[in-house]
Design a protein around this motif. Sequence first.
Motif, PDB file in Angstrom:
ATOM      1  N   PHE A  55       0.987  -1.238   0.214  1.00 17.62           N
ATOM      2  CA  PHE A  55      -0.042   0.400  -0.128  1.00 17.62           C
ATOM      3  C   PHE A  55       0.211   1.242   0.069  1.00 17.62           C
ATOM      4  O   PHE A  55       0.261   2.399  -0.588  1.00 17.62           O
ATOM      5  N   LEU A  56       1.928   1.538   0.894  1.00 19.53           N
ATOM      6  CA  LEU A  56       3.066   2.401   0.677  1.00 19.53           C
ATOM      7  C   LEU A  56       3.456   2.460  -0.406  1.00 19.53           C
ATOM      8  O   LEU A  56       3.478   3.821  -0.758  1.00 19.53           O
ATOM      9  N   CYS A  57       4.159   1.588  -1.340  1.00 19.04           N
ATOM     10  CA  CYS A  57       3.946   1.961  -3.210  1.00 19.04           C
ATOM     11  C   CYS A  57       3.138   2.241  -3.448  1.00 19.04           C
ATOM     12  O   CYS A  57       3.798   3.123  -4.418  1.00 19.04           O
ATOM     13  N   TYR A  58       2.208   1.849  -3.901  1.00 15.75           N
ATOM     14  CA  TYR A  58       0.915   2.739  -4.014  1.00 15.75           C
ATOM     15  C   TYR A  58       0.639   3.253  -3.981  1.00 15.75           C
ATOM     16  O   TYR A  58       0.536   4.339  -5.154  1.00 15.75           O
ATOM     17  N   GLU A  59       0.411   4.351  -2.936  1.00 12.68           N
ATOM     18  CA  GLU A  59       0.132   5.597  -2.262  1.00 12.68           C
ATOM     19  C   GLU A  59       1.471   6.516  -2.814  1.00 12.68           C
ATOM     20  O   GLU A  59       0.744   7.438  -3.541  1.00 12.68           O
ATOM     21  N   GLY A  60       2.849   5.929  -2.774  1.00  6.76           N
ATOM     22  CA  GLY A  60       3.635   6.552  -3.821  1.00  6.76           C
ATOM     23  C   GLY A  60       3.609   7.041  -5.106  1.00  6.76           C
ATOM     24  O   GLY A  60       3.826   7.694  -5.770  1.00  6.76           O
ATOM     25  N   ALA A  61       3.610   5.644  -5.758  1.00  2.29           N
ATOM     26  CA  ALA A  61       2.869   6.229  -7.401  1.00  2.29           C
ATOM     27  C   ALA A  61       2.087   6.779  -7.110  1.00  2.29           C
ATOM     28  O   ALA A  61       2.245   7.668  -8.087  1.00  2.29           O
ATOM     29  N   GLU A  62       1.042   6.664  -6.651  1.00  4.24           N
ATOM     30  CA  GLU A  62      -0.495   7.433  -7.233  1.00  4.24           C
ATOM     31  C   GLU A  62      -0.240   8.840  -7.067  1.00  4.24           C
ATOM     32  O   GLU A  62      -0.838   9.840  -7.593  1.00  4.24           O
ATOM     33  N   LYS A  63       0.599   9.087  -5.703  1.00  4.67           N
ATOM     34  CA  LYS A  63       1.094  10.831  -5.873  1.00  4.67           C
ATOM     35  C   LYS A  63       2.210  11.251  -6.856  1.00  4.67           C
ATOM     36  O   LYS A  63       1.656  12.508  -7.147  1.00  4.67           O
ATOM     37  N   LEU A  64       3.193  10.329  -7.046  1.00  2.00           N
ATOM     38  CA  LEU A  64       3.370  10.749  -8.268  1.00  2.00           C
ATOM     39  C   LEU A  64       2.732  10.822  -9.841  1.00  2.00           C
ATOM     40  O   LEU A  64       3.013  12.112 -10.305  1.00  2.00           O
ATOM     41  N   ALA A  65       1.786   9.599  -9.638  1.00  2.00           N
ATOM     42  CA  ALA A  65       1.095  10.027 -10.735  1.00  2.00           C
ATOM     43  C   ALA A  65       0.078  11.548 -10.966  1.00  2.00           C
ATOM     44  O   ALA A  65      -0.242  12.213 -11.703  1.00  2.00           O
ATOM     45  N   HIS A  66      -0.516  11.889  -9.694  1.00  2.00           N
ATOM     46  CA  HIS A  66      -1.712  12.890  -9.363  1.00  2.00           C
ATOM     47  C   HIS A  66      -0.324  14.329  -9.821  1.00  2.00           C
ATOM     48  O   HIS A  66      -1.145  15.187 -10.317  1.00  2.00           O
ATOM     49  N   GLU A  67       0.732  14.164  -9.324  1.00  2.00           N
ATOM     50  CA  GLU A  67       1.884  15.721  -8.985  1.00  2.00           C
ATOM     51  C   GLU A  67       1.875  15.710 -10.949  1.00  2.00           C
ATOM     52  O   GLU A  67       1.755  16.693 -11.106  1.00  2.00           O
ATOM     53  N   PHE A  68       2.284  14.459 -11.890  1.00  2.00           N
ATOM     54  CA  PHE A  68       2.116  14.463 -13.116  1.00  2.00           C
ATOM     55  C   PHE A  68       1.231  15.106 -13.817  1.00  2.00           C
ATOM     56  O   PHE A  68       1.187  15.373 -15.100  1.00  2.00           O
TER      57      PHE A  68
END
Length: 310
Positions: free
Chosen positions: A97-110
């Motif tokens: 979940f931590l890894c998914y949340e990090g990837a989601e943050k990156l995707a949302h930012e970009f």
Amino acid sequence: MAAGSLLTLLDDIATLLDDVSLMTKVAAKKTAGVLGDDLALNAQQVTGVRANRELPVVWAVAKGSLRNKLILVPAALLISVIAPWLITPLLMVGGTFLCYEGAEKLAHEFLHGGAEASKQDVRAAAQLKSKEERLAFEKDKIKGAVRTDFILSAEIIAITLGSVASASFMQQVAVLAVIAVAITAAVYGLVAGIVKLDDLGVYLTERATQFAQSTGRAILWAAPYLMKLLSIVGTIAMFLVGGGILTHGIPFIHHGIEDIAEVPGDIPGVGAIVQPLTPMLLNFGFGLLVGALVLGVVLLIKKLRSGGGH
């Protein structure tokens, strides 16, 4: 005899406290990655809240965080007693979940621009006129922050439980209690300080001395960058901690990383620097890969569901 028994009891208590202290330090280090994100997320939760209401909102979220931990700590202890085999799978789920949340943050930012979302919050709050509307806005903010805190607190408690899984039950109770209270106090104390940085900056710029005014202007300039830095550090930490949890839970990957980390040690001059960094970089890369894969699956499922609705 009584004096001897008392001394023995005091020695046992001192030993227990010493063990608890050492285990608490280990657990705190392992949860540090989640804390960076916890701090950044909670500091952003007050976006749009009026300046004179920021501290009451932070206090309300802090109380909600303590309530979350009053649920999570007993649940974690119950698991350690009746189903200790669940600890590793729970850690793996938390790491994923931590890894998914990090990837989601990156995707949302970009894809969407995190700064734009903050501006929208501020604009929406500025349009609220009545006291009832502002209170409703604050309540929504607090509820959202407490929900986010529940997830992050669950990850922190799971990581802590994993680090003390082999300890006695009383030691587990003590470490989990100390971590729960200390982390809540540290995170929300820092959040309160961060959200009031701009007020401190304004206060200093109105002082008589040139030094105070310069310091105030520097704080006002640096505050937005601090928030951005916290967000970046928190995202990196998600992949480091999440990836580390996952690689430790998969023996052949863990041993593979250890073998690869040994290679730079033979390189003269740079081996001592590169060798300790290699496992971190590999854990980060693995966490990023897992996060991207899970995010892809989640987006695919959402797309299929929305398509099925039509």
